[in-house]
Write an enzyme that holds these catalytic residues in place. Sequence first.
Site, PDB file in Angstrom:
ATOM      1  N   HIS A   1      -9.804   5.445  -1.711  1.00 26.58           N
ATOM      2  CA  HIS A   1      -9.322   4.065  -1.638  1.00 26.58           C
ATOM      3  C   HIS A   1     -10.363   3.062  -1.170  1.00 26.58           C
ATOM      4  O   HIS A   1     -10.105   1.872  -1.140  1.00 26.58           O
ATOM      5  CB  HIS A   1      -8.088   3.973  -0.727  1.00 26.58           C
TER       6      HIS A   1
HETATM    7  C1  UD1 Z   1      -6.748  -0.771   4.713  1.00 24.32           C
HETATM    8  C2  UD1 Z   1      -7.923  -0.796   5.687  1.00 24.32           C
HETATM    9  C3  UD1 Z   1      -8.722   0.496   5.548  1.00 24.32           C
HETATM   10  C4  UD1 Z   1      -7.808   1.691   5.722  1.00 24.32           C
HETATM   11  C5  UD1 Z   1      -6.668   1.601   4.720  1.00 24.32           C
HETATM   12  C6  UD1 Z   1      -5.690   2.750   4.843  1.00 24.32           C
HETATM   13  C7  UD1 Z   1      -8.897  -3.028   6.172  1.00 24.32           C
HETATM   14  C8  UD1 Z   1     -10.051  -3.893   5.952  1.00 24.32           C
HETATM   15  N1  UD1 Z   1      -8.846  -1.911   5.409  1.00 24.32           N
HETATM   16  O1  UD1 Z   1      -7.273  -0.716   3.399  1.00 24.32           O
HETATM   17  O2  UD1 Z   1      -9.715   0.524   6.565  1.00 24.32           O
HETATM   18  O3  UD1 Z   1      -8.557   2.877   5.515  1.00 24.32           O
HETATM   19  O4  UD1 Z   1      -5.953   0.370   4.969  1.00 24.32           O
HETATM   20  O5  UD1 Z   1      -4.723   2.693   3.830  1.00 24.32           O
HETATM   21  O6  UD1 Z   1      -8.056  -3.315   7.000  1.00 24.32           O
HETATM   22  N2  UD1 Z   1      -1.003  -2.678  -0.882  1.00 24.32           N
HETATM   23  C9  UD1 Z   1       0.237  -2.281  -1.304  1.00 24.32           C
HETATM   24  N3  UD1 Z   1       1.194  -2.021  -0.353  1.00 24.32           N
HETATM   25  C10 UD1 Z   1       0.946  -2.135   0.977  1.00 24.32           C
HETATM   26  C11 UD1 Z   1      -0.325  -2.549   1.398  1.00 24.32           C
HETATM   27  C12 UD1 Z   1      -1.283  -2.805   0.454  1.00 24.32           C
HETATM   28  O7  UD1 Z   1       0.505  -2.158  -2.481  1.00 24.32           O
HETATM   29  O8  UD1 Z   1       1.859  -1.860   1.783  1.00 24.32           O
HETATM   30  C13 UD1 Z   1      -2.041  -2.935  -1.908  1.00 24.32           C
HETATM   31  C14 UD1 Z   1      -2.220  -4.392  -2.208  1.00 24.32           C
HETATM   32  O9  UD1 Z   1      -2.546  -4.533  -3.549  1.00 24.32           O
HETATM   33  C15 UD1 Z   1      -3.422  -4.765  -1.366  1.00 24.32           C
HETATM   34  C16 UD1 Z   1      -4.241  -3.497  -1.428  1.00 24.32           C
HETATM   35  O10 UD1 Z   1      -3.276  -2.440  -1.433  1.00 24.32           O
HETATM   36  O11 UD1 Z   1      -4.092  -5.883  -1.838  1.00 24.32           O
HETATM   37  C17 UD1 Z   1      -5.174  -3.308  -0.281  1.00 24.32           C
HETATM   38  O12 UD1 Z   1      -4.467  -3.371   0.971  1.00 24.32           O
HETATM   39  P1  UD1 Z   1      -5.255  -3.777   2.315  1.00 24.32           P
HETATM   40  O13 UD1 Z   1      -4.338  -3.674   3.485  1.00 24.32           O
HETATM   41  O14 UD1 Z   1      -5.975  -5.074   2.120  1.00 24.32           O
HETATM   42  O15 UD1 Z   1      -6.396  -2.718   2.411  1.00 24.32           O
HETATM   43  P2  UD1 Z   1      -6.396  -1.142   2.157  1.00 24.32           P
HETATM   44  O16 UD1 Z   1      -7.192  -0.868   0.946  1.00 24.32           O
HETATM   45  O17 UD1 Z   1      -5.022  -0.567   2.258  1.00 24.32           O
END
Ligand code: UD1
Length: 370
Positions: free
Chosen positions: A207
């Site tokens: 991821h």
């Molecule tokens: C975040 C953390 C990362 C951690 C990871 C674990 C930061 C900078 N990154 O990354 O360090 O390893 O979490 O999972 O904080 N999304 C969903 N559902 C959700 C949340 C997110 O579909 O409940 C999707 C959305 O499209 C979103 C993308 O995932 O834009 C990324 O989510 P985000 O929280 O920005 O970062 P992660 O890649 O999850």
Amino acid sequence: MPDTILFVVGARPNFVKVAPILHALSTCTGLSHYLVHTGQHYDERLSHRFFRDLSIPEPDVNLDVGSADHGVQTGEIMVRLEPVVKSVRPCCTLVLGDVNSTLAGALVAAKQQVPLAHVEAGLRSFDRRMPEEVNRVVTDVLSDLLFVTEPAGVDNLIREGISRDRIHLVGDVMVDAASHHLPRAREASAPLRARLGGIPYGLLTLHRPSNVDDPRRLTRIVAQLETVCGDLPLVFPVHPRTRKRLQDFGLMERTAAIPNLHLLPPLGYLEFLGMLESARLVLTDSGGIQAEATFLRVPCLTLRDTTERPDTITFGPNRLLGADPEVIPSAVREVLSRQEPPPAPPALMDGHASDRIVQILVDRFADQTG
Ligand code: UD1
């Protein structure tokens, strides 16, 4: 009234880390907790299910920030958290790990002059292109109590000028969670293992933006999975970010068509831990899974150039594969051909990091007047 520690959590790895600390805190008097969920992760599979699996109490408040660019997400958490901190007036704010919710919680605590504790302090990948590295460095500089997982973290902090009396080498709370939940994890993952017919398998998680946000790199990784799955079936719980990228880059059909690659939605904590324990190896770009694999003695191949957890390599079964996905198949074959079992985990991975953390918090903050 006991003094209150305000915990800020927001993303999947935070939930795993906070669970054993809240549990240890619940067994002592003199300190109570106030739990803030920022809403960074909000999907049932990334959030609520973790609360249930890990028996985490309901958050006292959910800030519902959701997904956004880094600046917007971090800023929005700060805007919504500040009035909560002002009204709760905690004796300490505790943040965990390195996600955007960690950074936002640290900044608000520092601005409100509330003592700040950071769990998993001192880890460094030395790669500032990783958003997590920026979050770690800033959070540590603002922290009054730095709880460190492994000796390299202490060295990093001292090198950065953090005074020694703020630093506490306590071990890894993720290992506390894993050791506590292992029996339930075996049960929870049994149906999935049965569905695979009890065959040997590898586990894959992916991821990191550096792997999944670049179409050329993600395409090269998918091409290597086609080869690897000829040697070992892979179970791949797909993070929402990765699913979106596979779709955006037109790679989803090709990935789904790979024989012996089992695409799944994100797994709950217990199911994943049980699957990890029984895996022949894990291929991952996660930080926490490197530690969990070390504890469970599962060979780990990390799809990154750097790790912030050097103990997992020096004393554990972890190997960095670097930037070149073409090395994945030969690295997998090398693991499969090994005879000797992975080494025993380092001594600090003893399942008691949370007890040590809570003792330090009690000594420092608990209402001693009863
Ligand atoms: C975040 C953390 C990362 C951690 C990871 C674990 C930061 C900078 N990154 O990354 O360090 O390893 O979490 O999972 O904080 N999304 C969903 N559902 C959700 C949340 C997110 O579909 O409940 C999707 C959305 O499209 C979103 C993308 O995932 O834009 C990324 O989510 P985000 O929280 O920005 O970062 P992660 O890649 O999850």
